[in-house]
Every structure is written in structure tokens, then in C-alpha cells.
Design a protein around this motif. Structure first.
Motif, PDB file in Angstrom:
ATOM      1  N   LYS A   4       0.839  -1.205   0.000  1.00  0.00           N
ATOM      2  CA  LYS A   4       0.000   0.000   0.000  1.00  0.00           C
ATOM      3  C   LYS A   4       0.867   1.245   0.000  1.00  0.00           C
ATOM      4  N   VAL A   5       0.563   2.147  -0.954  1.00  0.00           N
ATOM      5  CA  VAL A   5       1.331   3.369  -1.156  1.00  0.00           C
ATOM      6  C   VAL A   5       0.394   4.566  -1.040  1.00  0.00           C
ATOM      7  N   LEU A   6       0.825   5.568  -0.268  1.00  0.00           N
ATOM      8  CA  LEU A   6       0.037   6.791  -0.088  1.00  0.00           C
ATOM      9  C   LEU A   6       0.838   7.989  -0.578  1.00  0.00           C
ATOM     10  N   MET A   7       0.223   8.793  -1.429  1.00  0.00           N
ATOM     11  CA  MET A   7       0.811  10.033  -1.937  1.00  0.00           C
ATOM     12  C   MET A   7       0.188  11.202  -1.174  1.00  0.00           C
ATOM     13  N   VAL A   8       1.030  12.124  -0.694  1.00  0.00           N
ATOM     14  CA  VAL A   8       0.516  13.201   0.165  1.00  0.00           C
ATOM     15  C   VAL A   8       1.031  14.572  -0.277  1.00  0.00           C
ATOM     16  N   ALA A  37      -3.745  11.666  -0.115  1.00  0.00           N
ATOM     17  CA  ALA A  37      -4.333  12.446   0.974  1.00  0.00           C
ATOM     18  C   ALA A  37      -3.637  13.798   1.039  1.00  0.00           C
ATOM     19  N   GLY A  38      -4.209  14.692   1.823  1.00  0.00           N
ATOM     20  CA  GLY A  38      -3.623  16.007   2.051  1.00  0.00           C
ATOM     21  C   GLY A  38      -3.388  16.226   3.528  1.00  0.00           C
ATOM     22  N   THR A  39      -2.374  17.003   3.862  1.00  0.00           N
ATOM     23  CA  THR A  39      -2.108  17.281   5.278  1.00  0.00           C
ATOM     24  C   THR A  39      -3.057  18.332   5.834  1.00  0.00           C
ATOM     25  N   ALA A  40      -3.716  19.080   4.960  1.00  0.00           N
ATOM     26  CA  ALA A  40      -4.706  20.069   5.384  1.00  0.00           C
ATOM     27  C   ALA A  40      -6.086  19.601   4.921  1.00  0.00           C
ATOM     28  N   GLY A  41      -7.102  19.994   5.634  1.00  0.00           N
ATOM     29  CA  GLY A  41      -8.449  19.520   5.323  1.00  0.00           C
ATOM     30  C   GLY A  41      -9.290  20.483   4.517  1.00  0.00           C
ATOM     31  N   TYR A  42      -8.655  21.336   3.723  1.00  0.00           N
ATOM     32  CA  TYR A  42      -9.387  22.370   2.984  1.00  0.00           C
ATOM     33  C   TYR A  42     -10.420  21.844   1.995  1.00  0.00           C
ATOM     34  N   HIS A  43     -10.147  20.707   1.378  1.00  0.00           N
ATOM     35  CA  HIS A  43     -10.967  20.253   0.248  1.00  0.00           C
ATOM     36  C   HIS A  43     -11.570  18.867   0.445  1.00  0.00           C
ATOM     37  N   VAL A  44     -11.690  18.415   1.672  1.00  0.00           N
ATOM     38  CA  VAL A  44     -12.180  17.066   1.953  1.00  0.00           C
ATOM     39  C   VAL A  44     -13.505  16.808   1.230  1.00  0.00           C
ATOM     40  N   GLY A  45     -13.538  15.681   0.519  1.00  0.00           N
ATOM     41  CA  GLY A  45     -14.743  15.275  -0.198  1.00  0.00           C
ATOM     42  C   GLY A  45     -14.852  15.808  -1.607  1.00  0.00           C
ATOM     43  N   ASP A  62      -7.772   8.965 -15.972  1.00  0.00           N
ATOM     44  CA  ASP A  62      -8.967   9.607 -15.427  1.00  0.00           C
ATOM     45  C   ASP A  62      -8.875   9.622 -13.908  1.00  0.00           C
ATOM     46  N   ILE A  63      -8.645  10.803 -13.345  1.00  0.00           N
ATOM     47  CA  ILE A  63      -8.579  10.942 -11.885  1.00  0.00           C
ATOM     48  C   ILE A  63      -9.796  11.683 -11.343  1.00  0.00           C
ATOM     49  N   SER A  64     -10.786  11.914 -12.193  1.00  0.00           N
ATOM     50  CA  SER A  64     -11.937  12.742 -11.828  1.00  0.00           C
ATOM     51  C   SER A  64     -12.807  12.150 -10.723  1.00  0.00           C
ATOM     52  N   MET A  65     -12.720  10.848 -10.505  1.00  0.00           N
ATOM     53  CA  MET A  65     -13.564  10.209  -9.483  1.00  0.00           C
ATOM     54  C   MET A  65     -12.907  10.200  -8.093  1.00  0.00           C
ATOM     55  N   GLN A  66     -11.649  10.625  -8.006  1.00  0.00           N
ATOM     56  CA  GLN A  66     -10.981  10.683  -6.704  1.00  0.00           C
ATOM     57  C   GLN A  66     -11.676  11.711  -5.809  1.00  0.00           C
ATOM     58  N   LYS A  67     -11.614  11.472  -4.514  1.00  0.00           N
ATOM     59  CA  LYS A  67     -12.166  12.402  -3.530  1.00  0.00           C
ATOM     60  C   LYS A  67     -11.075  12.767  -2.534  1.00  0.00           C
ATOM     61  N   CYS A  68     -10.946  14.041  -2.279  1.00  0.00           N
ATOM     62  CA  CYS A  68      -9.922  14.518  -1.351  1.00  0.00           C
ATOM     63  C   CYS A  68     -10.206  14.046   0.066  1.00  0.00           C
ATOM     64  N   ARG A  69      -9.119  13.686   0.741  1.00  0.00           N
ATOM     65  CA  ARG A  69      -9.236  13.319   2.146  1.00  0.00           C
ATOM     66  C   ARG A  69      -8.016  13.831   2.890  1.00  0.00           C
ATOM     67  N   ARG A  70      -8.127  13.884   4.185  1.00  0.00           N
ATOM     68  CA  ARG A  70      -7.041  14.391   5.011  1.00  0.00           C
ATOM     69  C   ARG A  70      -6.185  13.244   5.544  1.00  0.00           C
ATOM     70  N   PHE A  71      -4.878  13.446   5.541  1.00  0.00           N
ATOM     71  CA  PHE A  71      -3.953  12.482   6.121  1.00  0.00           C
ATOM     72  C   PHE A  71      -4.211  12.384   7.618  1.00  0.00           C
ATOM     73  N   SER A  72      -4.128  11.163   8.163  1.00  0.00           N
ATOM     74  CA  SER A  72      -4.301  10.990   9.609  1.00  0.00           C
ATOM     75  C   SER A  72      -3.255  10.006  10.135  1.00  0.00           C
ATOM     76  N   ALA A  73      -3.070  10.004  11.418  1.00  0.00           N
ATOM     77  CA  ALA A  73      -2.083   9.119  12.056  1.00  0.00           C
ATOM     78  C   ALA A  73      -2.370   7.649  11.758  1.00  0.00           C
ATOM     79  N   THR A  74      -3.617   7.286  11.543  1.00  0.00           N
ATOM     80  CA  THR A  74      -3.951   5.891  11.236  1.00  0.00           C
ATOM     81  C   THR A  74      -3.396   5.447   9.886  1.00  0.00           C
ATOM     82  N   ASP A  75      -3.054   6.399   9.016  1.00  0.00           N
ATOM     83  CA  ASP A  75      -2.465   6.043   7.723  1.00  0.00           C
ATOM     84  C   ASP A  75      -1.127   5.326   7.893  1.00  0.00           C
TER      85      ASP A  75
END
Length: 150
Positions: A4-8, A37-45, A62-75
């Protein structure tokens, strides 16, 4: 078990959605899971920035279906590799790390290639040419990551 790979990045609307889409296109989805994910929650969802969607589409992604989410410690428990787009986000990720095992998972994305730069610049406040340059940088780094993971 999948790797599993996460881009932030900061807002999860420009750089990290591109990185997610690019890496997904280069790996075997039965072996590698990629998210962003993003470190800031400006655009979540919200979906990615239209300019990121457009440059991805230009290259057949096609990345249009992605939804913004915030990075969390559980990641840290969910992901094997966490790639930050720049030093500021790297620092924000590391603040949430719970020990050396978490810290070992985090790298700057451009550390994967000898590109002459260490940070992927944030194209948000610029024109579409900035998104093109970001795509090229991220594509090279994702190619190196994919070769190692495949």
C-alpha cells in the motif's frame, strides 16, 4: 497481501491526486494499492483540481472520481510507503508519526529519482503549464517506484 502506497500533498487536489493516478497506471492493482491524501483539510470530499484532471486526461488517465481526504495518524498503520510532495508536508506527516517504524515509511517523492530537485512544486496558484511540469516530475518518480514494486 497488497503493498500500500500513499501520496501526500497539502490539499489533496493537485499533486497527490496526479501521483495516485500515475502510479496506479504503472502497477499491478492486484499487488499494489495506491491512495492519496492532504495534510490540510481544505478540500475534503471534493474532486481534484480541474487542471490536474485535465493534465491527467491528456495522458490517458482519469482521476476525476478521486475524492480529497485528510492524512491521519492511522495512515501509518494502513500504508507501507508514504510519499510527501515537499518538505513542508513531509514535516507535517512526521509530526503525526508514532515512533521510528512510522518515520521509516515516509519519503519525499523526488528522492526516488535523480531529478535535480527534491520537492514537487505546488502548481495551485499558477497556470496550466505548472501542472504539466508537475505531471512530468511525478511521472518519472512513479516510474521508479513502479519498477521496484512490480
Amino acid at each position: 497481501m497488497k503493498t500500500k502506497v500513499l501520496m501526500v500533498c497539502l490539499g489533496n487536489i493537485c499533486r497527490s491526486p496526479l501521483a495516485e493516478g500515475i502510479l496506479k497506471s504503472k502497477v499491478d492493482s492486484s499487488k499494489v494499492f495506491v491512495d492519496s491524501a492532504g495534510t490540510a483539510g481544505y478540500h475534503v470530499g471534493n474532486p481534484p483540481d480541474e487542471r490536474s484532471i485535465a493534465v491527467a486526461r491528456k495522458y490517458g488517465l482519469d482521476i476525476s472520481m478521486q475524492k480529497c481526504r485528510r492524512f491521519s495518524a492511522t495512515d501509518f498503520q494502513e500504508f507501507d510507503y508514504i510519499y510527501a510532495m515537499d518538505r513542508s508536508n513531509f514535516s507535517n506527516i512526521m509530526k503525526l508519526a508514532n515512533g521510528i517504524q512510522d518515520e521509516k515509511k515516509v519519503k519525499l517523492l523526488l528522492d526516488e529519482v535523480d531529478f535535480g530537485l527534491t520537492e514537487v512544486p505546488d502548481p495551485y496558484y499558477g497556470g496550466s503549464d505548472g501542472f504539466e511540469k508537475v505531471y512530468e516530475m511525478v511521472d518519472l518518480a512513479c516510474e521508479a517506484i513502479a519498477k521496484r514494486l512490480n
